[in-house]
Design a protein around this motif. Structure first.
Motif, PDB file in Angstrom:
ATOM      1  N   GLY A  51       0.783  -1.225   0.000  1.00  0.00           N
ATOM      2  CA  GLY A  51       0.000   0.000   0.000  1.00  0.00           C
ATOM      3  C   GLY A  51       0.814   1.274   0.000  1.00  0.00           C
ATOM      4  O   GLY A  51       0.264   2.379  -0.096  1.00  0.00           O
ATOM      5  N   SER A  52       2.121   1.157   0.087  1.00  0.00           N
ATOM      6  CA  SER A  52       2.982   2.336   0.143  1.00  0.00           C
ATOM      7  C   SER A  52       2.967   3.083  -1.185  1.00  0.00           C
ATOM      8  O   SER A  52       2.982   2.476  -2.267  1.00  0.00           O
ATOM      9  CB  SER A  52       4.407   1.933   0.490  1.00  0.00           C
ATOM     10  N   THR A  53       2.960   4.413  -1.084  1.00  0.00           N
ATOM     11  CA  THR A  53       3.035   5.255  -2.282  1.00  0.00           C
ATOM     12  C   THR A  53       4.303   6.094  -2.304  1.00  0.00           C
ATOM     13  O   THR A  53       4.492   6.922  -3.188  1.00  0.00           O
ATOM     14  CB  THR A  53       1.817   6.191  -2.371  1.00  0.00           C
ATOM     15  N   HIS A  54       5.170   5.898  -1.322  1.00  0.00           N
ATOM     16  CA  HIS A  54       6.392   6.690  -1.218  1.00  0.00           C
ATOM     17  C   HIS A  54       7.567   5.929  -1.827  1.00  0.00           C
ATOM     18  O   HIS A  54       7.629   4.700  -1.762  1.00  0.00           O
ATOM     19  CB  HIS A  54       6.687   7.032   0.241  1.00  0.00           C
ATOM     20  N   GLY A  55       8.512   6.682  -2.397  1.00  0.00           N
ATOM     21  CA  GLY A  55       9.658   6.069  -3.039  1.00  0.00           C
ATOM     22  C   GLY A  55       9.306   5.612  -4.443  1.00  0.00           C
ATOM     23  O   GLY A  55       8.397   6.121  -5.086  1.00  0.00           O
ATOM     24  N   LEU A 114       3.755  -4.950  -6.780  1.00  0.00           N
ATOM     25  CA  LEU A 114       5.012  -4.228  -6.877  1.00  0.00           C
ATOM     26  C   LEU A 114       5.670  -4.143  -5.507  1.00  0.00           C
ATOM     27  O   LEU A 114       4.996  -3.983  -4.495  1.00  0.00           O
ATOM     28  CB  LEU A 114       4.779  -2.812  -7.411  1.00  0.00           C
ATOM     29  N   ARG A 115       6.994  -4.220  -5.484  1.00  0.00           N
ATOM     30  CA  ARG A 115       7.699  -4.035  -4.215  1.00  0.00           C
ATOM     31  C   ARG A 115       7.950  -2.558  -3.930  1.00  0.00           C
ATOM     32  O   ARG A 115       8.236  -2.172  -2.796  1.00  0.00           O
ATOM     33  CB  ARG A 115       9.010  -4.815  -4.190  1.00  0.00           C
ATOM     34  N   GLU A 116       7.855  -1.733  -4.976  1.00  0.00           N
ATOM     35  CA  GLU A 116       7.947  -0.283  -4.849  1.00  0.00           C
ATOM     36  C   GLU A 116       6.892   0.339  -5.746  1.00  0.00           C
ATOM     37  O   GLU A 116       6.518  -0.251  -6.767  1.00  0.00           O
ATOM     38  CB  GLU A 116       9.313   0.240  -5.293  1.00  0.00           C
ATOM     39  N   PRO A 117       6.413   1.537  -5.425  1.00  0.00           N
ATOM     40  CA  PRO A 117       5.419   2.172  -6.295  1.00  0.00           C
ATOM     41  C   PRO A 117       6.019   2.634  -7.618  1.00  0.00           C
ATOM     42  O   PRO A 117       7.227   2.885  -7.719  1.00  0.00           O
ATOM     43  CB  PRO A 117       4.924   3.352  -5.467  1.00  0.00           C
ATOM     44  N   LEU A 118       5.143   2.742  -8.597  1.00  0.00           N
ATOM     45  CA  LEU A 118       5.509   3.314  -9.886  1.00  0.00           C
ATOM     46  C   LEU A 118       4.605   4.517 -10.124  1.00  0.00           C
ATOM     47  O   LEU A 118       3.377   4.419 -10.032  1.00  0.00           O
ATOM     48  CB  LEU A 118       5.331   2.286 -11.010  1.00  0.00           C
ATOM     49  N   HIS A 119       5.220   5.645 -10.439  1.00  0.00           N
ATOM     50  CA  HIS A 119       4.493   6.893 -10.646  1.00  0.00           C
ATOM     51  C   HIS A 119       4.551   7.273 -12.123  1.00  0.00           C
ATOM     52  O   HIS A 119       5.637   7.298 -12.716  1.00  0.00           O
ATOM     53  CB  HIS A 119       5.097   8.026  -9.823  1.00  0.00           C
ATOM     54  N   VAL A 141       6.095  16.698  -4.539  1.00  0.00           N
ATOM     55  CA  VAL A 141       6.877  17.022  -3.342  1.00  0.00           C
ATOM     56  C   VAL A 141       5.942  17.274  -2.163  1.00  0.00           C
ATOM     57  O   VAL A 141       6.183  16.806  -1.043  1.00  0.00           O
ATOM     58  CB  VAL A 141       7.770  18.249  -3.606  1.00  0.00           C
ATOM     59  N   GLY A 142       4.843  17.990  -2.407  1.00  0.00           N
ATOM     60  CA  GLY A 142       3.901  18.306  -1.347  1.00  0.00           C
ATOM     61  C   GLY A 142       3.253  17.081  -0.744  1.00  0.00           C
ATOM     62  O   GLY A 142       2.922  17.061   0.461  1.00  0.00           O
ATOM     63  N   ARG A 143       3.062  16.051  -1.541  1.00  0.00           N
ATOM     64  CA  ARG A 143       2.483  14.808  -1.026  1.00  0.00           C
ATOM     65  C   ARG A 143       3.549  13.830  -0.536  1.00  0.00           C
ATOM     66  O   ARG A 143       3.248  12.682  -0.221  1.00  0.00           O
ATOM     67  CB  ARG A 143       1.606  14.157  -2.104  1.00  0.00           C
ATOM     68  N   GLU A 144       4.798  14.298  -0.518  1.00  0.00           N
ATOM     69  CA  GLU A 144       5.933  13.527   0.015  1.00  0.00           C
ATOM     70  C   GLU A 144       6.047  12.147  -0.624  1.00  0.00           C
ATOM     71  O   GLU A 144       6.291  11.140   0.050  1.00  0.00           O
ATOM     72  CB  GLU A 144       5.836  13.410   1.541  1.00  0.00           C
ATOM     73  N   LEU A 145       5.905  12.108  -1.940  1.00  0.00           N
ATOM     74  CA  LEU A 145       6.049  10.819  -2.638  1.00  0.00           C
ATOM     75  C   LEU A 145       7.501  10.343  -2.642  1.00  0.00           C
ATOM     76  O   LEU A 145       7.768   9.143  -2.642  1.00  0.00           O
ATOM     77  CB  LEU A 145       5.522  10.941  -4.069  1.00  0.00           C
ATOM     78  N   ARG A 146       8.429  11.274  -2.718  1.00  0.00           N
ATOM     79  CA  ARG A 146       9.870  10.992  -2.609  1.00  0.00           C
ATOM     80  C   ARG A 146      10.355   9.826  -3.482  1.00  0.00           C
ATOM     81  O   ARG A 146      10.992   8.881  -2.974  1.00  0.00           O
ATOM     82  CB  ARG A 146      10.256  10.739  -1.144  1.00  0.00           C
ATOM     83  N   PRO A 147      10.107   9.845  -4.779  1.00  0.00           N
ATOM     84  CA  PRO A 147      10.659   8.791  -5.647  1.00  0.00           C
ATOM     85  C   PRO A 147      12.181   8.798  -5.606  1.00  0.00           C
ATOM     86  O   PRO A 147      12.802   9.844  -5.410  1.00  0.00           O
ATOM     87  CB  PRO A 147      10.144   9.176  -7.033  1.00  0.00           C
ATOM     88  N   ARG A 148      12.771   7.638  -5.793  1.00  0.00           N
ATOM     89  CA  ARG A 148      14.236   7.563  -5.748  1.00  0.00           C
ATOM     90  C   ARG A 148      14.871   7.691  -7.116  1.00  0.00           C
ATOM     91  O   ARG A 148      16.108   7.807  -7.232  1.00  0.00           O
ATOM     92  CB  ARG A 148      14.691   6.260  -5.088  1.00  0.00           C
TER      93      ARG A 148
END
Length: 374
Positions: A51-55, A114-119, A141-148
């Motif tokens: 369920g994570s949406t960050h990174g 997915l092991r990580e989100p895809l945006h 940035v405001g939603r702190e998605l912080r993709p790597r």
């Protein structure tokens, strides 16, 4: 499917199609409209299995294209046509080839955990100054998605590009005083002062050319400055009261773009003083038309390594043209540019992308998905 998204028109017909496809696969996209609601960015986050949406990873492209006005095309520019191993059409290269390849993979993205989100990040008005991407990145940035990592799929012939110059476009309005040309002391010649500033811009350009700083990763390894449009005057026997000049500079990372803007402002202030010494009603107005930061991602960064592992060609190159990648980088998202097609075909009549480039892009995207899956 054929959708005309020339920048002067709305991109919503295309955004609506992408949004419907995203929703069909269980994700509600975020739409970030422009001020009057006629255009929108789209951000779609496919979450990780937990369920994570960050990174995670961003795949980004712009939805607008440049006009075809005055160009001689061999086929209808807004009807896709395949011939001789190429896909022809406005935007085929820049950059609907990449956008289409990403959208076509939405069912695959949603099919497995997915092991990580895809945006997915699709913007408006890149072609007139990267206008939409600023609010797109601000939302992420405001939603702190912080993709790597972020891949901007501009046409690079699938080479991994880790840097490009900034884009800075300006409009300068010189307001003089009209007079009959036999009575020149009663007027203030706006064209002459615009010409003086044009020569100043050329002098700055020559300084960068001769003295640097330089970055040999670029084909033009220094900051460039140029006056590209000038309009003024109403008659051959009238001292012109108005002249409008457009200029730009494209700077490498070693040049402080803010300091350079201040240098141009200072010269305009000096010229305005000279004009007002002739007549206090004269003035100069400067407007920033567009400004987008450059990109200078380290060659040994994770995003460069990943893009190369996924099938991008390692190049060590930087490019003179600008993209939205600098805005992602400025937002703290490590970014490279890598996409199908040759930039030489962009904006041209009979714009095309080679089909084998699209095949390479599809294989690249498949490896991105394989990297993200559990």
């Amino acid at each position: 499917m054929a959708i005309d998204t020339t920048s002067r028109d709305s991109n919503l017909p295309l955004i609506d199609v992408i949004a419907a496809e995203v929703r069909r696969h269980g994700v509600e996209p975020v739409l970030v409209p422009n001020e009057d609601g006629s255009k929108a960015n789209l951000i779609a986050t496919f979450p990780a299995a937990d369920g994570s949406t960050h990174g995670g990873i961003v795949l980004s492209g712009h939805t607008d294209v440049v006009p075809v006005d005055g160009q001689d095309w061999s086929s209808a520019p807004f009807e896709p046509e395949i011939r001789d191993g190429r896909l022809y059409g406005r935007g085929a290269c820049d950059m609907k080839g990449f956008v289409g390849a990403v959208v076509a993979r939405i069912p695959d993205i949603a099919a497995q955990p997915l092991r990580e989100p895809l945006h997915l990040a699709f913007s408006y008005d890149e072609e007139i100054g990267c206008l939409g991407a600023e609010s797109l990145v601000k939302d992420m940035v405001g939603r702190e998605l912080r993709p790597r990592a972020c891949i901007v799929g501009e046409p690079t012939s699938m080479r991994v590009i880790h840097g490009h110059k900034s884009i800075n476009l300006f409009r300068v309005e010189f307001h003089g005083v009209a007079a009959h040309s036999s009575l020149t002391p009663r007027g203030v010649n706006a064209i002459e002062y615009a010409a003086a500033f044009a020569r100043f811009v050329r002098g700055v350009a020559e300084e960068f050319r001769d003295e640097g700083p330089y970055d040999d990763a670029f084909d033009v390894p220094y900051t460039t400055c140029t006056v590209n449009l000038i309009e003024g005057g109403i008659a051959v026997n009238t001292v012109p009261a108005a002249c409008t000049l457009h200029f730009e500079f494209r700077s490498i990372a070693a040049v402080d773009s803010h300091a350079l803007v201040d240098r141009f402002r200072s010269e305009l202030h000096r010229l305005e003083g000279e004009m007002q010494a002739e007549n206090p009603e004269a003035r100069i107005d400067l407007r920033v038309v567009a400004s987008a930061p450059g990109l200078d991602t380290a060659e040994d960064s994770e995003v460069v390594r990943l893009a190369t592992e996924w099938g991008g060609t390692a190049s060590g190159e930087k490019v003179a043209y600008g993209t939205e990648a600098g805005l992602f980088d400025q937002g703290g998202i490590p970014t490279v540019v890598c996409g199908p097609g040759d930039i030489a075909q962009a904006h041209s009549p009979d714009e095309f992308v080679d089909l084998d480039q699209l095949v390479r892009c599809e294989a690249f995207l498949d490896r991105v998905l394989a990297h993200l899956r559990l």
